[in-house]
Scaffold this motif. Structure first.
Motif, PDB file in Angstrom:
ATOM      1  N   ASP A   1       0.880  -1.176   0.000  1.00  0.00           N
ATOM      2  CA  ASP A   1       0.000   0.000   0.000  1.00  0.00           C
ATOM      3  C   ASP A   1       0.913   1.221   0.000  1.00  0.00           C
ATOM      4  N   ASP A   2       1.136   1.756  -1.193  1.00  0.00           N
ATOM      5  CA  ASP A   2       2.069   2.872  -1.334  1.00  0.00           C
ATOM      6  C   ASP A   2       1.627   4.112  -0.562  1.00  0.00           C
ATOM      7  N   ALA A   3       0.335   4.359  -0.499  1.00  0.00           N
ATOM      8  CA  ALA A   3      -0.166   5.527   0.239  1.00  0.00           C
ATOM      9  C   ALA A   3       0.094   5.356   1.736  1.00  0.00           C
ATOM     10  N   ALA A   4      -0.122   4.152   2.253  1.00  0.00           N
ATOM     11  CA  ALA A   4       0.148   3.882   3.672  1.00  0.00           C
ATOM     12  C   ALA A   4       1.637   4.018   3.958  1.00  0.00           C
ATOM     13  N   TYR A   5       2.464   3.548   3.033  1.00  0.00           N
ATOM     14  CA  TYR A   5       3.916   3.684   3.179  1.00  0.00           C
ATOM     15  C   TYR A   5       4.283   5.159   3.318  1.00  0.00           C
ATOM     16  N   ALA A   6       3.738   5.981   2.430  1.00  0.00           N
ATOM     17  CA  ALA A   6       4.044   7.416   2.461  1.00  0.00           C
ATOM     18  C   ALA A   6       3.574   8.051   3.768  1.00  0.00           C
ATOM     19  N   ARG A   7       2.378   7.686   4.233  1.00  0.00           N
ATOM     20  CA  ARG A   7       1.876   8.248   5.495  1.00  0.00           C
ATOM     21  C   ARG A   7       2.742   7.828   6.671  1.00  0.00           C
ATOM     22  N   ALA A   8       3.152   6.578   6.702  1.00  0.00           N
ATOM     23  CA  ALA A   8       3.984   6.096   7.808  1.00  0.00           C
ATOM     24  C   ALA A   8       5.334   6.812   7.814  1.00  0.00           C
ATOM     25  N   ARG A   9       5.936   6.951   6.654  1.00  0.00           N
ATOM     26  CA  ARG A   9       7.233   7.643   6.563  1.00  0.00           C
ATOM     27  C   ARG A   9       7.074   9.108   6.974  1.00  0.00           C
ATOM     28  N   GLU A  10       5.996   9.722   6.537  1.00  0.00           N
ATOM     29  CA  GLU A  10       5.735  11.120   6.880  1.00  0.00           C
ATOM     30  C   GLU A  10       5.552  11.289   8.397  1.00  0.00           C
ATOM     31  N   ALA A  11       5.008  10.256   9.038  1.00  0.00           N
ATOM     32  CA  ALA A  11       4.803  10.286  10.486  1.00  0.00           C
ATOM     33  C   ALA A  11       6.087   9.942  11.256  1.00  0.00           C
ATOM     34  N   GLY A  12       7.176   9.658  10.522  1.00  0.00           N
ATOM     35  CA  GLY A  12       8.455   9.388  11.165  1.00  0.00           C
ATOM     36  C   GLY A  12       8.731   7.925  11.470  1.00  0.00           C
ATOM     37  N   LEU A  13       7.902   7.032  10.959  1.00  0.00           N
ATOM     38  CA  LEU A  13       8.110   5.600  11.194  1.00  0.00           C
ATOM     39  C   LEU A  13       8.972   4.998  10.093  1.00  0.00           C
ATOM     40  N   ARG A  14       9.722   3.992  10.462  1.00  0.00           N
ATOM     41  CA  ARG A  14      10.394   3.181   9.454  1.00  0.00           C
ATOM     42  C   ARG A  14       9.345   2.212   8.927  1.00  0.00           C
ATOM     43  N   MET A  15       9.473   1.842   7.645  1.00  0.00           N
ATOM     44  CA  MET A  15       8.469   0.952   7.081  1.00  0.00           C
ATOM     45  C   MET A  15       9.042   0.117   5.965  1.00  0.00           C
ATOM     46  N   VAL A  16       8.598  -1.138   5.922  1.00  0.00           N
ATOM     47  CA  VAL A  16       8.928  -2.035   4.818  1.00  0.00           C
ATOM     48  C   VAL A  16       7.637  -2.695   4.344  1.00  0.00           C
ATOM     49  N   MET A  17       7.622  -3.076   3.067  1.00  0.00           N
ATOM     50  CA  MET A  17       6.445  -3.718   2.477  1.00  0.00           C
ATOM     51  C   MET A  17       6.874  -4.924   1.665  1.00  0.00           C
ATOM     52  N   ASP A  18       5.967  -5.898   1.608  1.00  0.00           N
ATOM     53  CA  ASP A  18       6.132  -7.057   0.739  1.00  0.00           C
ATOM     54  C   ASP A  18       7.384  -7.871   1.062  1.00  0.00           C
ATOM     55  N   VAL A  19       7.702  -7.987   2.357  1.00  0.00           N
ATOM     56  CA  VAL A  19       8.837  -8.798   2.791  1.00  0.00           C
ATOM     57  C   VAL A  19       8.463  -9.560   4.069  1.00  0.00           C
ATOM     58  N   CYS A  20       9.189 -10.637   4.328  1.00  0.00           N
ATOM     59  CA  CYS A  20       8.944 -11.466   5.505  1.00  0.00           C
ATOM     60  C   CYS A  20      10.157 -11.409   6.423  1.00  0.00           C
ATOM     61  N   PRO A  21       9.958 -11.149   7.723  1.00  0.00           N
ATOM     62  CA  PRO A  21      11.117 -11.067   8.616  1.00  0.00           C
ATOM     63  C   PRO A  21      11.885 -12.383   8.725  1.00  0.00           C
ATOM     64  N   ALA A  22      11.196 -13.510   8.616  1.00  0.00           N
ATOM     65  CA  ALA A  22      11.894 -14.803   8.698  1.00  0.00           C
ATOM     66  C   ALA A  22      12.837 -14.982   7.506  1.00  0.00           C
ATOM     67  N   ILE A  23      12.377 -14.622   6.331  1.00  0.00           N
ATOM     68  CA  ILE A  23      13.222 -14.723   5.133  1.00  0.00           C
ATOM     69  C   ILE A  23      14.373 -13.732   5.225  1.00  0.00           C
ATOM     70  N   GLU A  24      14.072 -12.501   5.621  1.00  0.00           N
ATOM     71  CA  GLU A  24      15.104 -11.481   5.711  1.00  0.00           C
ATOM     72  C   GLU A  24      16.150 -11.830   6.762  1.00  0.00           C
ATOM     73  N   TRP A  25      15.726 -12.390   7.891  1.00  0.00           N
ATOM     74  CA  TRP A  25      16.658 -12.755   8.965  1.00  0.00           C
ATOM     75  C   TRP A  25      17.649 -13.790   8.437  1.00  0.00           C
ATOM     76  N   ARG A  26      17.131 -14.766   7.713  1.00  0.00           N
ATOM     77  CA  ARG A  26      17.989 -15.839   7.205  1.00  0.00           C
ATOM     78  C   ARG A  26      18.940 -15.363   6.125  1.00  0.00           C
ATOM     79  N   SER A  27      18.591 -14.275   5.424  1.00  0.00           N
ATOM     80  CA  SER A  27      19.437 -13.802   4.323  1.00  0.00           C
ATOM     81  C   SER A  27      20.489 -12.788   4.774  1.00  0.00           C
ATOM     82  N   ARG A  28      20.518 -12.503   6.075  1.00  0.00           N
ATOM     83  CA  ARG A  28      21.464 -11.495   6.584  1.00  0.00           C
ATOM     84  C   ARG A  28      22.833 -12.097   6.761  1.00  0.00           C
TER      85      ARG A  28
END
Length: 130
Positions: free
Chosen positions: A103-130
């Motif tokens: 949700d690109d609009a939600a991404y923009a709102r979250a970033r504008e509010a000062g939050l870090r944000m990621v979309m379309d990724v899984c923490p389990a996959i990302e953890w293993r690829s680090r």
């Protein structure tokens, strides 16, 4: 986005997982267990407020009586934006939209509010690829 993925995995300890129920066939169930096994505190957020993996569930993000670092969303893209907005309202540091959740609009709102944000990724996959 890679910088935000790494920052969230390294710095966020309390994960509110929207859509997490006690149904082991759901992806949220396995990802929550994975995070818990890596020392993260999980907080189930589901309308039925079920206890999952030994952790008390809450019906909404606003019901959680303590600070949350990241809101991890296992909901359809068309429903996910409200949880990014609620994450900002509860003072979370980050929002994580799971695989297939965009949700690109939600991404923009979250970033504008000062939050870090990621979309379309899984923490389990990302953890293993680090």
């Amino acid at each position: 986005m890679r910088e935000d993925v790494d920052w969230i995995l390294e710095n966020c300890q309390v994960w509110a997982i929207v859509g997490l129920s006690d149904n082991p066939s759901r992806a949220a169930h396995g990802v929550a267990r994975f995070l818990q096994q890596r020392g993260k505190k999980i907080v189930p957020v589901h309308p039925s407020a079920e206890t999952v993996h030994g952790e008390q569930g809450y019906a909404t993000l606003a019901d959680i009586p303590f600070a949350v670092d990241v809101v991890d969303v296992f909901r359809r893209s068309e429903d996910a934006g409200q949880f990014a907005d609620e994450a900002a309202e509860i003072g979370a540091k980050a929002v994580w939209f799971q695989l297939g959740v965009v949700d690109d609009a939600a991404y923009a709102r979250a970033r504008e509010a000062g939050l870090r944000m990621v979309m379309d990724v899984c923490p389990a996959i990302e953890w293993r690829s680090r």
